[in-house]
Design an enzyme around this catalytic site. Structure first.
Site, mmCIF file in Angstrom:
data_model
loop_
_atom_site.group_PDB
_atom_site.id
_atom_site.type_symbol
_atom_site.label_atom_id
_atom_site.label_comp_id
_atom_site.label_asym_id
_atom_site.label_seq_id
_atom_site.Cartn_x
_atom_site.Cartn_y
_atom_site.Cartn_z
ATOM 1 N N ASP A 275 0.858 -1.189 0.000
ATOM 2 C CA ASP A 275 0.000 0.000 0.000
ATOM 3 C C ASP A 275 0.896 1.242 0.000
ATOM 4 O O ASP A 275 2.118 1.130 0.025
ATOM 5 C CB ASP A 275 -0.962 -0.029 1.194
ATOM 6 C CG ASP A 275 -0.220 0.020 2.521
ATOM 7 O OD1 ASP A 275 1.025 0.124 2.523
ATOM 8 O OD2 ASP A 275 -0.885 -0.045 3.566
ATOM 9 N N SER A 276 0.279 2.407 0.004
ATOM 10 C CA SER A 276 1.076 3.626 -0.124
ATOM 11 C C SER A 276 1.588 4.137 1.212
ATOM 12 O O SER A 276 2.485 4.962 1.265
ATOM 13 C CB SER A 276 0.220 4.720 -0.745
ATOM 14 O OG SER A 276 -0.799 5.080 0.179
ATOM 15 N N GLY A 277 1.015 3.671 2.290
ATOM 16 C CA GLY A 277 1.389 4.176 3.601
ATOM 17 C C GLY A 277 0.473 5.284 4.078
ATOM 18 O O GLY A 277 0.429 5.590 5.261
ATOM 19 N N ASP B 143 -2.717 8.356 -1.856
ATOM 20 C CA ASP B 143 -3.952 9.089 -2.060
ATOM 21 C C ASP B 143 -4.256 9.916 -0.816
ATOM 22 O O ASP B 143 -3.696 9.680 0.245
ATOM 23 C CB ASP B 143 -5.127 8.139 -2.395
ATOM 24 C CG ASP B 143 -5.285 7.022 -1.378
ATOM 25 O OD1 ASP B 143 -4.375 6.821 -0.553
ATOM 26 O OD2 ASP B 143 -6.316 6.325 -1.415
ATOM 27 N N ASP C 92 -8.451 -7.291 -0.145
ATOM 28 C CA ASP C 92 -7.542 -7.524 0.970
ATOM 29 C C ASP C 92 -8.243 -7.136 2.245
ATOM 30 O O ASP C 92 -9.140 -6.287 2.235
ATOM 31 C CB ASP C 92 -6.282 -6.663 0.859
ATOM 32 C CG ASP C 92 -6.540 -5.243 1.348
ATOM 33 O OD1 ASP C 92 -7.212 -4.490 0.622
ATOM 34 O OD2 ASP C 92 -6.114 -4.909 2.468
ATOM 35 N N CYS D 243 -13.449 -29.022 5.467
ATOM 36 C CA CYS D 243 -12.236 -28.268 5.144
ATOM 37 C C CYS D 243 -11.045 -29.225 5.061
ATOM 38 O O CYS D 243 -10.939 -30.174 5.825
ATOM 39 C CB CYS D 243 -11.979 -27.222 6.223
ATOM 40 S SG CYS D 243 -10.469 -26.280 5.961
ATOM 41 N N CYS E 192 -7.795 -28.121 5.095
ATOM 42 C CA CYS E 192 -6.572 -27.422 5.503
ATOM 43 C C CYS E 192 -5.794 -28.275 6.515
ATOM 44 O O CYS E 192 -6.346 -29.191 7.107
ATOM 45 C CB CYS E 192 -6.917 -26.050 6.080
ATOM 46 S SG CYS E 192 -7.330 -26.060 7.828
ATOM 47 N N CYS F 227 -7.571 -28.627 9.966
ATOM 48 C CA CYS F 227 -8.758 -29.485 10.031
ATOM 49 C C CYS F 227 -8.423 -30.955 9.776
ATOM 50 O O CYS F 227 -9.140 -31.837 10.229
ATOM 51 C CB CYS F 227 -9.826 -28.996 9.066
ATOM 52 S SG CYS F 227 -10.504 -27.405 9.569
ATOM 53 N N HIS G 223 -6.171 -22.030 9.146
ATOM 54 C CA HIS G 223 -7.512 -22.405 8.687
ATOM 55 C C HIS G 223 -8.231 -21.211 8.053
ATOM 56 O O HIS G 223 -8.846 -21.345 6.994
ATOM 57 C CB HIS G 223 -8.356 -22.963 9.841
ATOM 58 C CG HIS G 223 -9.804 -23.058 9.482
ATOM 59 N ND1 HIS G 223 -10.311 -24.119 8.761
ATOM 60 C CD2 HIS G 223 -10.826 -22.171 9.647
ATOM 61 C CE1 HIS G 223 -11.595 -23.882 8.523
ATOM 62 N NE2 HIS G 223 -11.934 -22.710 9.058
HETATM 63 ZN ZN LIG Z 1 -9.597 -25.919 8.059
#
Ligand SMILES: [Zn+2]
Ligand SMILES: [Zn+2]
Lengths: 410, 411
Positions: free
Chosen positions: B114-116, B168, B288, B326, B328, B331, B356
């Protein structure tokens, strides 16, 4: 469980603990250190990061103090703490206190021992203790012990009482152990107490050895409790009384110099908490243990690891507090690492050293990012377990003296 | 400059693309025949990013307790670093010496910085915006610092990110009156200064940020002006700051209506599952948000039906995984009960939940993308809403309206 020792110089032991676990298929080389956990989880690490460490110790240590408050959960689960923690292929040793946490003295009675958990003090009688172990379902566990008697200020009377109580607890544990279905196939380790009183140490060892135990836990030798010379003498006196074919595990000893001294005294197993306490203070283990003057250690010297590590020049006190930095570490909080783009230890093959710089670790510590603990722990566990490999190699090739001088930097 | 050497080979192959000179190629794979949703492959100097994409935020050059390798294994192709934080500590000089932020944090895939400006205005008291830039006192050494458009780009050039954001003039989305127009007009002027300041236009993309608050007229003007500039991508800024959801989605859809089809659209600061799905329907490609990783630190695990507060006693003896469907690493190995217990004694519990949650966000976007490619995005949205809310009465009004505006009806 079977301990196969190779014939070596008197006193020292090198071998394999075979037939481990309830399946009897696991083995662990000794001298060795256990995989230290909180509640069955290596501090800071998840399973994928742990896997990056490669070969892990076959035996995982679970201090009861870190899991005691979840007894009801374990009882509802019914399959033991290892399975609950997702440790599918390990031998679980359940010890009593957490070696990395303070354990205030003065709370034990003739009938109970105080356990210090995150939720506070828990008073354990033997039946309560064995019930907890039944919920944990370890492969090995230590018997309940009155480890309160510490040399500083303990009267002979108190030391004797500690030995006495611990033997009584052991007899009661043995009885209950035999009646507890969940503990069938588990090994009970007897605990040797006796503080700094040689006769009491010998008596405790002798009497414990008469009981049907799978191995021995040596208590009261914690770093900071007694100096190294006395520890070495007492350990030699104790191990002389113990049967040769059963493993001996010392509690609370983690510093490499003290580990080496215990190995000389015939100790087989160590709690693996030292990498963790170093991690908690933002330190990376950086002591040397390579016996050959190999290119790696030459590089280490060039880039000043020993110098950075706090040096072999300044003596650090042995009676130090667990939280204090030792000379085997480098403190990554130090501003001197701010723009140091070298790995923690040049030549180290761990995930952290392969991928990250001292400057990055310094940055993570300064910004209080959780990844600092993860990366330091990965390096420290890896460094420490390589040190143990080196200890075994030194024993196998009869070069323990060489290794000692490398580690101590003399 | 050190940063410009990063990924030169990839950059050359990328420069064949539609956006003149910029190291970014956007290939549109599929567009939803009903809504404005689209699935693209966005090729950046470090890797190709499949959109729609959620980008986890790694503020200080780290993703909480997750290692770069774990993040890569989760399938993350792009993440964020914060210029304000990294510019203060460890500073651009060191990061440049470490071969950019990629080298410093050892992340091989794409990065967006990002620009800060946003952090400065929201985190630093007494920051002052003038035509020159944002003036503020460093919370570390109390020195007065000016973050100008040139300075922001200089730092981002040192960081070497694949996508940089223009500085900006940020005003809260709830502010009204002349300040909103001033900020919008200044953001246009600052965009030109940022474009001129970019040392590495051939290896780092600079995105413009559409401003204009909640005022359609101002948004229009900003869109018209900024799309005249030859930037490789656009962000929709100034939203997601506490405004009414009704105002929010209308500004989003107005923006995507006027943004060029062939360039990526990044909706800043959006990360709740419902918002993501709706704004994909409105034509956004990139998102984001700190939410999924921040909420993990409080023991909150994201699931298709909302979230689980794992610290809550009700999970103490719940031996199922967070989400049985899930896949992941968390899980696959751990139960709610174990995570509940571990939360009391070790930070590893937070890492498990963070993993997760990142995995949840990434796989949600993966499913969104697949449904667009398969031509069944509207059906996906209906099934998603059905799973997320216990009943249709609980669907948020704004989401129903927003989806209806692009032809997706929920009943
Ligand atoms: Zn998971
Ligand atoms: Zn290392």
């Amino acid at each position: 469980m079977k301990l196969e020792l190779r014939g070596l110089a008197p006193g020292t032991r090198l071998g394999v603990l075979a037939g481990l676990g309830r399946s009897g298929t696991r083995a662990m080389e000794v001298p060795g250190c256990l995989l230290y956990t909180h509640c069955g989880s290596v501090p800071h690490l998840t399973h994928d990061t742990l896997d990056a460490l490669g070969r892990l110790p076959a035996v995982t240590q679970l201090p009861l103090a870190t899991v005691a408050e979840h007894q009801e959960v374990l009882e509802a689960f019914r399959e033991g703490a290892a399975k609950l923690a997702g440790l599918h292929d390990t031998v679980l040793f359940c010890s009593l206190q957490d070696p990395a946490a303070p354990c205030p003295a003065g709370y034990n009675t003739s009938k109970s021992v105080s356990l210090w958990s995150a939720a506070g003090r828990i008073e354990l009688t033997v039946p309560k203790y064995v019930a907890m172990q039944a919920a944990v379902r370890p492969d090995w566990y230590q018997s309940l012990a009155d480890g309160d008697a510490q040399p500083a200020g303990s009267s002979l009377k108190r030391v004797r009482r500690s030995v006495e109580r611990t033997l009584t607890h052991l007899d009661e544990c043995v009885l209950l152990h035999q009646k507890t279905a969940e503990l069938v196939g588990a090994e009970l380790f007897g605990v040797v107490e006796g503080a700094d009183v040689r006769e009491e140490r010998v008596r405790s060892a002798r009497e414990t050895a008469k009981r049907p135990v799978g191995g021995f836990v040596l208590d009261g030798f914690q770093s900071g409790v007694m100096d190294q010379a006395l520890r070495a003498q007492l350990i030699a006196a104790v191990t002389a009384e113990l049967p040769r074919d059963k493993p001996r595990l010392v509690l609370g000893v983690g510093r490499p110099d003290q580990v080496l001294s215990c190995v000389e005294g015939g100790v087989d197993l160590f709690e693996g908490f030292f990498p963790f306490v170093a991690t908690e203070r933002g330190c990376a283990l950086c002591f040397r243990f390579a016996m050959e003057p190999d290119p790696e250690s030459a590089v280490q010297e060039q880039n000043g690891v020993t110098e950075d590590g706090g040096s072999s020049r300044t003596e650090d006190p042995e009676h130090q507090d667990l939280q204090q930095m030792t000379r085997f570490e480098m403190n990554l909080n130090d501003r001197r690492y701010r723009d140091d783009l070298r790995p923690l230890v040049v030549g180290c093959g761990c995930y952290c050293c392969r991928n990250h710089s001292r400057a990055y670790l310094h940055h993570l510590l300064v910004t209080k990012e959780l990844l600092a603990g993860v990366l330091l722990m990965l390096h420290n566990v890896s460094h420490y377990s390589s040190f143990f490999s080196s200890v075994r190699e030194a024993l196998a090739t009869d070069r323990l003296e060489t290794l000692k001088s490398v580690v101590l930097g003399v | 400059m050190a940063a410009s050497t990063v990924g030169e080979a990839e950059m050359n192959s990328a420069s064949r693309g539609a956006i003149a000179g910029a190291p970014l190629v956007l290939r549109i794979l599929a567009e939803c025949p009903v809504s404005k949703a689209r699935a693209c492959d966005m090729t950046l100097p470090h890797c190709t990013v499949n959109t729609p994409v959620f980008m986890p935020v790694g503020t200080q050059g780290t993703m909480k307790g997750v290692t770069a390798e774990q993040l890569e294994n989760l399938g993350c192709q792009i993440c964020l670093g914060n210029t304000y934080h990294l510019g203060m500590r460890p500073g651009p000089e060191l990061i440049e010496k470490a071969k950019g932020l990629h080298g410093f944090m050892n992340w091989r895939r794409s990065l967006l910085t990002d620009s800060g400006g946003f952090q400065m205005v929201s985190l630093v008291e007494l920051s002052q915006v003038t035509e020159e830039g944002v003036k503020f006192r460093s919370p570390y050494d109390n020195k007065e610092i000016l973050l100008s458009p040139e300075q922001s780009i200089a730092i981002q050039n040192s960081l070497g990110s694949d996508i940089m954001m223009q500085l900006d003039d940020v005003v809260s989305s709830t502010v009204t009156g002349p300040r909103v127009e001033e900020a919008m007009r200044r953001s246009i002027r600052w965009l030109d200064r940022c474009i001129a300041a970019n040392r590495n236009p051939e290896s780092q993309n600079l995105f413009a940020i559409i401003q204009g608050g909640l005022n359609s007229e101002l948004r229009h003007i900003c869109l018209e002006e900024m799309t005249k500039r030859d930037v490789p991508g656009f962000a929709i800024g100034g939203l997601s700051g506490g405004e009414e959801k009704d105002d929010f989605w209308k500004m989003v859809t107005l923006s995507t209506d006027h943004l060029p089809r062939e360039k990526p659209r990044y909706l800043m600061g959006v990360g709740y599952a419902v918002d993501l799905v709706v704004c994909v329907a409105l034509g956004c490609d990139m998102f984001d948000c700190v939410f999924p990783t921040r909420t993990a630190r409080f023991g909150s695990a994201l699931v298709p039906w909302g979230s689980l507060q794992l610290k809550h006693k009700q999970y103490a003896k719940d031996f199922q995984p967070i989400d049985p469907e899930c896949t992941c690493p968390t899980c696959r190995r751990h139960s709610r009960a174990y995570l509940h217990a571990l939360l009391k004694c070790d930070t590893a519990a937070l890492h498990h939940i963070t993993i997760h949650n990142i995995s949840y966000q990434l796989s949600l976007m993966q499913s969104v993308r697949q449904s667009i490619i398969d031509g069944c995005f509207p059906q996906f949205v209906r099934a998603f809403m059905d799973r997320m809310f216990p009943s249709r009465e609980q669907y948020p009004r704004w989401a129903v309206d927003a989806l209806a505006s692009v032809g997706i009806t929920l009943n």
